[in-house]
Enzyme design. Structure first.
Site, PDB file in Angstrom:
ATOM      1  N   HIS A 269      -2.255   8.339  -4.819  1.00  0.00           N
ATOM      2  CA  HIS A 269      -1.061   7.525  -5.036  1.00  0.00           C
ATOM      3  C   HIS A 269      -0.277   7.367  -3.722  1.00  0.00           C
ATOM      4  O   HIS A 269       0.012   6.246  -3.293  1.00  0.00           O
ATOM      5  CB  HIS A 269      -0.200   8.194  -6.113  1.00  0.00           C
ATOM      6  CG  HIS A 269       1.068   7.462  -6.431  1.00  0.00           C
ATOM      7  ND1 HIS A 269       1.179   6.616  -7.508  1.00  0.00           N
ATOM      8  CD2 HIS A 269       2.275   7.431  -5.829  1.00  0.00           C
ATOM      9  CE1 HIS A 269       2.397   6.098  -7.542  1.00  0.00           C
ATOM     10  NE2 HIS A 269       3.086   6.587  -6.538  1.00  0.00           N
ATOM     11  N   GLU A 270       0.034   8.468  -3.090  1.00  0.00           N
ATOM     12  CA  GLU A 270       0.829   8.406  -1.859  1.00  0.00           C
ATOM     13  C   GLU A 270       0.027   7.754  -0.737  1.00  0.00           C
ATOM     14  O   GLU A 270       0.590   7.047   0.109  1.00  0.00           O
ATOM     15  CB  GLU A 270       1.318   9.802  -1.455  1.00  0.00           C
ATOM     16  CG  GLU A 270       2.205  10.505  -2.491  1.00  0.00           C
ATOM     17  CD  GLU A 270       3.452   9.712  -2.899  1.00  0.00           C
ATOM     18  OE1 GLU A 270       3.911   8.860  -2.122  1.00  0.00           O
ATOM     19  OE2 GLU A 270       3.954   9.941  -4.031  1.00  0.00           O
ATOM     20  N   HIS A 273       0.524   4.089  -1.042  1.00  0.00           N
ATOM     21  CA  HIS A 273       1.795   3.708  -0.406  1.00  0.00           C
ATOM     22  C   HIS A 273       1.633   3.714   1.124  1.00  0.00           C
ATOM     23  O   HIS A 273       2.073   2.806   1.820  1.00  0.00           O
ATOM     24  CB  HIS A 273       2.894   4.722  -0.766  1.00  0.00           C
ATOM     25  CG  HIS A 273       3.508   4.535  -2.128  1.00  0.00           C
ATOM     26  ND1 HIS A 273       4.051   3.349  -2.537  1.00  0.00           N
ATOM     27  CD2 HIS A 273       3.692   5.404  -3.162  1.00  0.00           C
ATOM     28  CE1 HIS A 273       4.551   3.482  -3.776  1.00  0.00           C
ATOM     29  NE2 HIS A 273       4.332   4.721  -4.176  1.00  0.00           N
ATOM     30  N   GLU A 299       4.633  -0.122  -5.235  1.00  0.00           N
ATOM     31  CA  GLU A 299       4.019   0.683  -6.298  1.00  0.00           C
ATOM     32  C   GLU A 299       2.646   0.124  -6.691  1.00  0.00           C
ATOM     33  O   GLU A 299       1.762   0.873  -7.111  1.00  0.00           O
ATOM     34  CB  GLU A 299       4.962   0.734  -7.512  1.00  0.00           C
ATOM     35  CG  GLU A 299       4.583   1.734  -8.581  1.00  0.00           C
ATOM     36  CD  GLU A 299       4.872   3.195  -8.202  1.00  0.00           C
ATOM     37  OE1 GLU A 299       5.431   3.467  -7.124  1.00  0.00           O
ATOM     38  OE2 GLU A 299       4.503   4.070  -9.017  1.00  0.00           O
TER      39      GLU A 299
END
EC number: 3.4.17.19
Lengths: 503, 503
Positions: A269-270, A273, A299
């Site tokens: 997830h990070e 980003h 997101e």
């Protein structure tokens, strides 16, 4: 240089200086959450407040208006989707928005945020909503005032707030897309619940060493394309991603030996980003052509890598040898895949599976609109919360701590922020569908561990545009259609059909 | 508030804001040397330059002069050793000094420093002095100009430069103390060289695990009193200490499995610097009552803990069980003590033992004065360097890399900086002698691992005064006599008499 060229250079230089200060403030905050000695927090808060204040003062400097007045008639700035045109148009928009909030309101909000988070933290630990209610009332009234000032003619106060995180978004559009999504998710959930096949998740009920998780998380981030020469991966209690410069993106995760998926999917997830930040144009760092579009688009990049890629069977066909070796396991790709896609309606948003996650958001989106408009009072909030959870998700919070007090957002003044999470999921699925088509089937590439084509496609279609298009324009241009819930629903349905043997 | 009280509050607030910016710049630099991804250096340099420039602009803001004009007649500021008096007097001094350097000179020096360090690095790697000479010529001419502007009437340009690091120091005084020191050290060295007893250092020719060194270094820093709730210990290639706020002091060391003393004494050295920073008054952070006096006093704190404490037999009587256990050794306190005090004249300053270290400094002190005055040209510098090394230290550099090119300082424009190292050694010994007397014998306390009385004495007699007294005043007030070489000579003689069985 001609006069407007000169003026544009001054504008660009000024905005670049804002970025220098703001990125230094980001480092102060990253360091606070990773490295700083315990007793240093008071002075650190002063440093951050001072630098943030300086950046704010520079962004509302009336010199900007004089430069913009001159540049708005300039031919080179006529196209709002060109580098120069977008810089001028968005610098004007940002300037006007920032100027709408009087200094005393900005300061009151900052002070209420500190108090509010403190109250919330205590109230949650004591499971006592009443302790938080006065701070929440104060914050709602401040945010309502800010929203009214930020709203353009014809917009509600809530839309004024939402615009800070998702520029140009309209409540009516979101509500309509969310409603369709909600009906489909509720239907999907009921099919999963009654399915004869359920997931055997004993594999996840074991202990996984933190060292192994750290190694595998780093390898996954590297494999998908997070550039460690232009970034770092560290540990913290509340994972996040921050940009400290055009070649300095820091992502953070946490390791819990009782919950392997937390670190693996948190890191993906990070990293998503982070790869977005790393794909922005360095020469326009901090300026509209080199800045992210909106929180929803940001997101979408994290969710795409976490869920569309990271939770696919193809991904685990590639990484099963590696995860098995790291943790001395012998599971099949199908077993890992099933475990990582287990559905279990629960009370807490941050622990939710993909099928129920967006239902948590939809509840908040409805409640926070009613709080800002005044239709719902904070007296009635806990009841309304529990009622919505029971009817939408099918679970009833036994306590405020597991219910209305679970998220920090409202205590920190973040009204209008929650919907960007679901927007991110929707956009991720829609982008992925288009990339899959354009690149001739992503599954085969992912199974080979070849993530470069997908990242390249995102670079070209999303990252490189910075803020030159709104989120809506970007979705329309890139996927050929407006935002819709169908790609996400189709993707979830495909995945869960496999795991739960649905029709 | 009365008018001057109000004005003083404005002055204090302004200086506090300078400290907020300057400390943020320090974090950017600490992070650069410990955490930053490799490709981020270009933007980081921009961030540091921008914040440093902002701090400089604030420190030379003419508003300061208006406030100071008003405050200089104020009764509360009459005593230059009071908090208010020192703040006003030193703010004036700093302001006037900073204003003496025109912006173009400051910028030329900054640019020449970047170029100079690049040239020096290449030249040293190629062992080619000629590659560095033009950059050195440029830097000397810029520094000479700066020195002339900084010098007060009757001072030489070199004294103008020296004053930046050691305010109020006079070349004549230093030269006279250094000359006495040099004669005694040369004599001591010759006795050591001909002594029948030599040090068996096989113990240090082994490998010591980096993990063990990291653990022991941390324990030593903690034991002597470095506060880890208000600081950190990290690793870097060139150890240093930096203050990021009143409760955030970061010290750095390096670990080499082939050279155990490097990390142990490097850590004690930096912990000494760190404990000084941690002993400054937090409420005056960055202002004269809460700022270090001079580099010489700063270095006295590091050298005191590194050498006077850390290289004493009492210290190793206490820590021998711990070091033996950490590295599975069975040596005696006397063996560790002898190894850590072995004397071996060598070419490189940073590797020098305590007997020869100050001779390296004295050579540089003489040469850099001659370079700035113009008596010595850079053409003749390598010859002069080698000649001095042969006659003073008794070793002849076989190459420029091991000789005149060994230090980064001159390439970075740091003329007048070297003597503060020897000043630190001298002051450390003189302070230690007084503390020993006041506290009734430190050896017994150190042998018990009780470092608190010594640290308390330094807090009370040095740290708490900030910059309210000059280095000379502080030494005189605290030890009852002016700076002298005798305490250092006596201390070294005592220690080496034990190790080398001297008369």
């Amino acid at each position: 240089m001609t006069a407007p060229t000169q003026t544009f250079a001054s504008l660009r230089d000024h905005l670049h200086q804002c970025a220098l200060i703001a990125s230094a403030a980001e480092l102060l905050q990253w360091d606070e959450r990773t490295m700083m000695p315990t007793q240093a927090s008071e002075f650190r808060a002063e440093q951050v407040a001072y630098l943030s204040g300086r950046a704010h003062a520079m962004r509302t400097d009336s010199q900007l208006a004089r430069w913009l007045d001159e540049l708005e008639g300039w031919e080179a700035a006529a196209d709002p989707h060109s580098d120069i045109g977008a810089t001028v148009a968005l610098a004007r928009k940002d300037y006007e928005k920032q100027r709408r909030l009087p200094g005393e309101l900005v300061e009151s909000i900052a002070a209420a945020t500190v108090r509010g988070q403190g109250c919330w933290d205590t109230a949650r630990r004591n499971d006592d909503y009443a302790q938080f209610q006065p701070a929440l009332d104060e914050m709602i009234s401040l945010q309502r005032r800010a929203g009214e000032l930020l709203a353009d003619p014809g917009q509600s106060a809530y839309e004024g707030l939402l615009d800070q995180y998702e520029p140009g978004a309209r409540v009516q559009d979101l509500a309509s897309v969310f409603a369709g999504l909600r009906d489909e998710l509720v239907q999907l959930l009921s099919e999963i619940t009654v399915s004869a096949r359920q997931v055997d998740d004993r594999l996840l009920k074991q202990k996984y060493s933190v060292d192994g998780q750290r190694q595998l998380s780093t390898e996954l981030a590297k494999a998908v394309g997070f550039d460690f020469q232009r970034g770092r991966l560290d540990e913290t209690s509340h994972p996040f991603c921050t940009s400290l410069g055009p070649s300095d993106c820091r992502i953070l995760t946490r390791y819990d030996e009782d919950w392997l998926p937390g670190s693996l999917f948190g890191t993906l997830h990070e990293a998503g980003h982070g790869m977005y930040e790393q794909g922005l144009r360095p020469d326009w760092y901090g300026l509209p052509p080199g800045t992210f579009v909106s929180l929803g688009i940001h997101e979408s990049q994290s969710r795409l890598w976490e869920n569309l890629v990271g939770r696919s069977l193809a991904f685990w066909k590639h990484f099963t040898p590696q995860i098995n070796e790291t943790f001395s396991q012998t599971a099949t790709p199908e077993q890992w895949h099933a475990c990582f896609n287990r559905v279990q309606p629960s009370l807490i948003r941050v622990e939710a599976d993909e099928a129920t996650y967006n239902l948590h958001i939809i509840v908040r989106f409805e409640l926070e609109q009613a709080l800002i408009s005044g239709e719902l009072s904070t007296n009635d909030l806990p009841f309304a919360w529990n009622e919505r959870y029971t009817s939408v998700i099918g679970v009833s919070p036994p306590s405020a701590a597991n219910g209305v007090l679970q998220d920090v957002h409202w205590s920190a003044g973040l009204f209008g922020y929650f919907p960007t999470y679901t927007l991110g999921n929707l956009i991720a699925a829609q982008l992925y569908e288009s990339a899959d088509e354009a690149l001739g089937g992503l599954d085969a590439q992912i199974e080979q561990g070849d993530f470069a084509p997908l990242l390249g496609w995102l670079r070209e279609n999303v990252h490189t545009h910075g803020r030159k298009f709104t989120a809506d324009e970007l979705v329309q241009n890139t996927t050929g259609k407006p935002l819709s819930a169908q790609p996400l629903i189709a993707s979830l349905r495909r995945r869960y059909a496999m795991v739960y043997d649905l029709a």
